[in-house]
Scaffold this motif. Structure first.
Motif, PDB file in Angstrom:
ATOM      1  N   ARG A  21       0.740  -1.291  -0.103  1.00  0.00           N
ATOM      2  CA  ARG A  21      -0.167   0.113  -0.081  1.00  0.00           C
ATOM      3  C   ARG A  21       0.851   1.600   0.103  1.00  0.00           C
ATOM      4  O   ARG A  21       1.743   0.915   0.569  1.00  0.00           O
ATOM      5  N   LEU A  22       0.442   2.151  -0.784  1.00  0.00           N
ATOM      6  CA  LEU A  22       0.905   3.081  -0.912  1.00  0.00           C
ATOM      7  C   LEU A  22       0.989   4.996  -0.331  1.00  0.00           C
ATOM      8  O   LEU A  22      -1.135   5.044  -0.380  1.00  0.00           O
ATOM      9  N   ILE A  23       1.440   5.389   0.729  1.00  0.00           N
ATOM     10  CA  ILE A  23       0.687   6.448   1.294  1.00  0.00           C
ATOM     11  C   ILE A  23       1.197   8.079   0.214  1.00  0.00           C
ATOM     12  O   ILE A  23       2.471   8.521  -0.194  1.00  0.00           O
ATOM     13  N   GLY A  24       0.136   9.044  -0.183  1.00  0.00           N
ATOM     14  CA  GLY A  24       0.813   9.408  -0.702  1.00  0.00           C
ATOM     15  C   GLY A  24       0.697  10.869  -0.841  1.00  0.00           C
ATOM     16  O   GLY A  24      -0.134  11.453  -0.183  1.00  0.00           O
ATOM     17  N   ILE A  25       2.147  11.457  -0.177  1.00  0.00           N
ATOM     18  CA  ILE A  25       2.000  13.105   0.277  1.00  0.00           C
ATOM     19  C   ILE A  25       2.186  14.097  -1.270  1.00  0.00           C
ATOM     20  O   ILE A  25       3.126  13.954  -1.640  1.00  0.00           O
ATOM     21  N   ASP A  26       1.571  15.087  -0.715  1.00  0.00           N
ATOM     22  CA  ASP A  26       2.057  16.472  -1.946  1.00  0.00           C
ATOM     23  C   ASP A  26       0.941  17.240  -0.979  1.00  0.00           C
ATOM     24  O   ASP A  26       0.247  17.623  -0.698  1.00  0.00           O
ATOM     25  N   VAL A  66      -2.277  11.927   1.203  1.00  0.00           N
ATOM     26  CA  VAL A  66      -2.397  13.361   2.162  1.00  0.00           C
ATOM     27  C   VAL A  66      -1.563  14.749   1.723  1.00  0.00           C
ATOM     28  O   VAL A  66      -0.791  14.765   0.727  1.00  0.00           O
ATOM     29  N   HIS A  67      -2.482  15.572   2.668  1.00  0.00           N
ATOM     30  CA  HIS A  67      -2.410  17.123   2.046  1.00  0.00           C
ATOM     31  C   HIS A  67      -0.935  17.525   2.595  1.00  0.00           C
ATOM     32  O   HIS A  67      -2.064  17.781   4.050  1.00  0.00           O
ATOM     33  N   ALA A  68       0.259  17.701   2.822  1.00  0.00           N
ATOM     34  CA  ALA A  68       0.826  18.026   3.602  1.00  0.00           C
ATOM     35  C   ALA A  68       2.226  18.094   2.694  1.00  0.00           C
ATOM     36  O   ALA A  68       2.643  17.511   1.786  1.00  0.00           O
ATOM     37  N   PRO A  69       3.174  19.209   3.482  1.00  0.00           N
ATOM     38  CA  PRO A  69       4.827  19.655   3.068  1.00  0.00           C
ATOM     39  C   PRO A  69       5.294  17.959   3.312  1.00  0.00           C
ATOM     40  O   PRO A  69       4.803  17.546   4.196  1.00  0.00           O
ATOM     41  N   PHE A  70       6.316  18.108   2.036  1.00  0.00           N
ATOM     42  CA  PHE A  70       6.859  16.481   2.584  1.00  0.00           C
ATOM     43  C   PHE A  70       8.030  16.316   3.593  1.00  0.00           C
ATOM     44  O   PHE A  70       7.804  16.009   4.741  1.00  0.00           O
ATOM     45  N   ASP A  71       8.170  17.935   4.559  1.00  0.00           N
ATOM     46  CA  ASP A  71       8.806  18.038   5.815  1.00  0.00           C
ATOM     47  C   ASP A  71       7.624  17.377   7.136  1.00  0.00           C
ATOM     48  O   ASP A  71       8.512  17.866   8.051  1.00  0.00           O
ATOM     49  N   GLN A  72       7.051  17.002   6.823  1.00  0.00           N
ATOM     50  CA  GLN A  72       5.570  17.000   7.300  1.00  0.00           C
ATOM     51  C   GLN A  72       5.748  14.806   7.512  1.00  0.00           C
ATOM     52  O   GLN A  72       4.723  14.592   9.010  1.00  0.00           O
ATOM     53  N   LEU A  73       6.654  14.461   6.910  1.00  0.00           N
ATOM     54  CA  LEU A  73       6.607  12.997   6.626  1.00  0.00           C
ATOM     55  C   LEU A  73       6.557  12.174   8.631  1.00  0.00           C
ATOM     56  O   LEU A  73       5.422  11.470   8.682  1.00  0.00           O
ATOM     57  N   ARG A  80       4.460  28.922  -6.477  1.00  0.00           N
ATOM     58  CA  ARG A  80       3.707  28.724  -5.523  1.00  0.00           C
ATOM     59  C   ARG A  80       3.653  26.965  -5.341  1.00  0.00           C
ATOM     60  O   ARG A  80       2.573  27.054  -6.496  1.00  0.00           O
ATOM     61  N   MET A  81       3.971  26.037  -5.196  1.00  0.00           N
ATOM     62  CA  MET A  81       4.364  24.214  -5.000  1.00  0.00           C
ATOM     63  C   MET A  81       2.015  25.103  -4.167  1.00  0.00           C
ATOM     64  O   MET A  81       1.326  23.668  -4.859  1.00  0.00           O
ATOM     65  N   ASP A  82       2.352  24.788  -3.103  1.00  0.00           N
ATOM     66  CA  ASP A  82       1.135  24.951  -2.221  1.00  0.00           C
ATOM     67  C   ASP A  82       0.005  26.248  -2.439  1.00  0.00           C
ATOM     68  O   ASP A  82       1.098  27.439  -1.739  1.00  0.00           O
ATOM     69  N   THR A  83      -0.839  26.714  -3.316  1.00  0.00           N
ATOM     70  CA  THR A  83      -1.195  27.948  -3.511  1.00  0.00           C
ATOM     71  C   THR A  83      -2.131  28.387  -2.240  1.00  0.00           C
ATOM     72  O   THR A  83      -2.466  30.040  -2.438  1.00  0.00           O
TER      73      THR A  83
END
Length: 363
Positions: free
Chosen positions: A63-68, A93-100, A144-147
């Motif tokens: 299974r896969l967790i997809g973060i963006d 998962v809606h988040a920046p990847f440094d919230q891993l 902006r990657m996150d608008t």
């Protein structure tokens, strides 16, 4: 999930637009970690799910967790997973990847078997004109990657002083004429704000001497530097790599695709301590805590071959590195990784975060 108006269908045809870079190489590296029941992969840069869907199709027990951080891309990727019949093994998962760490904790997950990072811009970001990521078409200077965040490229150009702009272009673009370009921006904005990519492209073209230009568009390094500054890309990567390493199970793998030298150097230097014996040469016995805990799966960086570059021009600058967890991380190194994951340097102080409102207050 996204609060933006739907873009044109041409821009969101993810199956057509997204061309995963070095896909077969990535699959070959990922499969051994994902072929057992209950395997968990994390794609920290989901984009339009080109790599992610391939991982799940190739490894039916994973299974896969997809973060963006881009909510529009996340919506499109989620729809693609549903259309491919993979939704039951996929968690968006809606988040920046440094919230891993934070996001895995929220999902009740401890260790994982694969962490994948494709650090290039997604096709959605490049091809949508209103995002302003590229000098190849005129667009608002957004980047902006996150608008939902405040800071845009236009604000950087309007609010940073000359010294700060020069530092951004030199540090993140390795631009030889950073000072000259920064001075030209400060002079130009006194007459008219710089708000579009075409304006900036023309300004850089005037500022950089024609006899001393590298191949390609002279604005390329400036656009790269602005994008990194707006999104805090290198600071986030610096915090995310140790989080990923600390989450890997034995036999787990970290796979990273980088697209410029700053990223690739950071990834290479991060991986290096785990690949070598941490003792002076000539020691007769190597204690367990000094043994390598990583295995180099790519033996340096893999580049796209001529056929891939012809098929997908965006692969020309890719550098692929991958390691496997083969032993326990020594306690001292673990403490250091934990500090780096918190954004602290070796002295325990937090590193500078080079973007956002904090950066503007210093300007």
């Amino acid at each position: 999930m996204s609060d933006r108006n739907p873009p044109d269908q041409e821009a969101v045809d993810s199956g057509r637009v997204h061309r995963p870079v070095l896909l077969e190489r990535c699959l070959a590296l990922a499969r051994p970690a994902l072929e057992h029941p209950g395997a968990v992969a994390v794609d920290c840069t989901l984009g339009l799910a080109g790599h992610a869907t391939a991982f799940l199709k190739s490894c039916p027990e994973a299974r896969l967790i997809g973060i963006d951080r881009d909510s529009q891309a996340l919506d499109l990727a989620t729809g693609r997973m549903r259309d491919e019949g993979l939704a039951d093994r996929f968690t968006p998962v809606h988040a920046p990847f440094d919230q891993l760490d934070q996001q895995l904790d929220a999902l009740g997950l401890g260790q994982v078997d694969l962490v994948f990072m494709d650090l290039g811009l997604s096709s959605l970001q490049i091809d949508q004109r209103d995002r302003g990521f590229t000098y190849r078409q005129d667009a608002p200077l957004d980047m902006r990657m996150d608008t939902s965040q405040e800071l845009t490229a236009a604000q950087v150009l309007a609010e940073y002083d000359q010294a700060r702009l020069s530092d951004v272009f030199s540090r993140y673009g390795e631009e030889r004429y950073a000072g000259r370009i920064a001075r030209a921006i400060v002079e130009a904005r006194q007459e008219q704000p710089l708000t579009t990519s075409a304006q900036l492209d023309r300004l850089v073209d005037r500022a950089v001497p024609r006899g001393h230009r590298p191949p390609g568009n002279p604005a390329k390094r400036v656009f790269q530097a602005l994008r990194i500054e707006v999104n805090g890309e290198l600071d986030r990567l610096r915090r995310t790599l140790p989080q990923a390493m600390l989450r890997l199970a034995q036999g787990g793998r970290l796979i990273v695709e980088s697209y410029h030298s700053l990223e690739d150097r950071m990834v290479k230097r991060f991986m290096a301590p785990g690949l070598h014996v941490d003792l002076p040469a000539g020691m007769p016995v190597v204690p367990d805590q000094a043994r390598p805990y990583l295995s180099d799966l790519t033996h340096g960086a893999i580049k796209a071959d001529a056929a891939e570059r012809e098929r997908n021009p965006r692969s020309a600058s890719v550098r692929l590195r991958a390691v496997e967890m083969i032993g326990a991380i020594p306690e001292e190194r673990r403490h250091r990784l934990q500090a780096e994951a918190r954004g602290e340097g070796s002295d325990g102080r937090h590193r500078r975060v080079g973007h956002g409102s904090e950066s503007r207050r210093r300007s």
